[in-house]
Enzyme design. Sequence first.
Site, short mmCIF file in Angstrom:
data_model
loop_
_atom_site.label_atom_id
_atom_site.label_comp_id
_atom_site.label_asym_id
_atom_site.label_seq_id
_atom_site.Cartn_x
_atom_site.Cartn_y
_atom_site.Cartn_z
N TYR A 59 17.28 5.05 11.40
CA TYR A 59 16.70 4.44 10.19
C TYR A 59 17.81 3.89 9.29
CZ TYR A 59 14.18 4.17 5.72
OH TYR A 59 13.65 3.74 4.52
N SER B 141 17.89 2.45 1.24
CA SER B 141 17.73 3.90 1.09
C SER B 141 19.12 4.51 0.97
CB SER B 141 17.02 4.47 2.32
OG SER B 141 17.16 5.88 2.36
N TRP C 51 11.34 24.63 4.94
CA TRP C 51 12.38 24.42 5.96
C TRP C 51 13.78 24.56 5.38
CZ3 TRP C 51 11.77 20.20 10.24
CH2 TRP C 51 10.64 20.51 11.03
N ARG D 219 0.81 -1.22 0.00
CA ARG D 219 0.00 0.00 0.00
C ARG D 219 0.84 1.27 0.00
NH1 ARG D 219 -4.99 -0.82 4.30
NH2 ARG D 219 -6.46 -1.79 2.84
#
Length: 313
Positions: A137, A108, A203, A13
């Site tokens: 992470y 990643s 930002w 998903r």
Amino acid sequence: MNLESKIYVAGHRGLVGSAIVRNLQEKGYHNLVFRTSKELDLTNSNQVDSFFQEQRPDYVFLAAAKVGGIAANNDYPAEFIRDNLMIQTNVIDAAHRNRVKKLLFLGSTCIYPRLAEQPMREDSLLTGELEPTNEPYAIAKIAGIKMCQSYNRQYGTNFISIMPTNLFGPNDNFDLTSSHVLPALIRKFHEAKVSQAETVEVWGTGTPKREFLYSDDLADAAIYLMNTYNGNDLVNIGVGKDISIKELAEKVGKTVGYEGEIVFNTSKPDGTPRKLVDVSRLKSLGWEAKIPLDDGLKMAYDWFLEQTEKVRL
């Protein structure tokens, strides 16, 4: 993979998983298996074991992960390292024990050192300190890569790892507190356009440079490598070009049709100064990105507009 192979897409998903499912279906693969997080908790080893024993998938795309931008990584570091370690450990080990023919692990580019030489080559892994804002992470993802490589060495499995650059596209996360920079900008500029706000805050300083890959391109690369690549080395997936956050904000504003002023909040963190991946290995394997950034931005914004009531806000 042949068209009848049983293929499990973990995280179907999400941004990456949904793109892989779309791409598989478009290519004629029809024996696909997936479960929602409510149906199968990938952090629960017993549930994962039962699923693999019952379903016996031939191929696995491990796209399930807890992901987020700088704010989410900063606020929930324990969850980012814990949940990702649990998910990938359970799935990779179950794939081995249930004789999965091949597994593709989605990493990643944040695995690379904060000040890695640009563009970042695959061999720069573990050569320097990580970016502090997403270190938990990144460490989890590095563990996943090393787990795949270790299982290949010890057990003779065929588990490959790919490192996508910054991704965007359908089913992205548009929550301003947990999203990555590009979907956050799409939502910010859209809301500013609707409310006729005079300014949009972005930002940081706007100077960091990032590379962006449309999710359908990433899916095409993942399926291509699942069918053609069997090495133990990780493979970067990207376009080989980057853009400053300032330029990106201007492009998003133009795509959305916002005509106000962009204001940079320099009190907020910039993150890594630059993140561009070296795609030489990927090109040598016979694949290159096809979707230009401007086209991808338009498609992503069109999807956002269509799903305004459904996106994960």
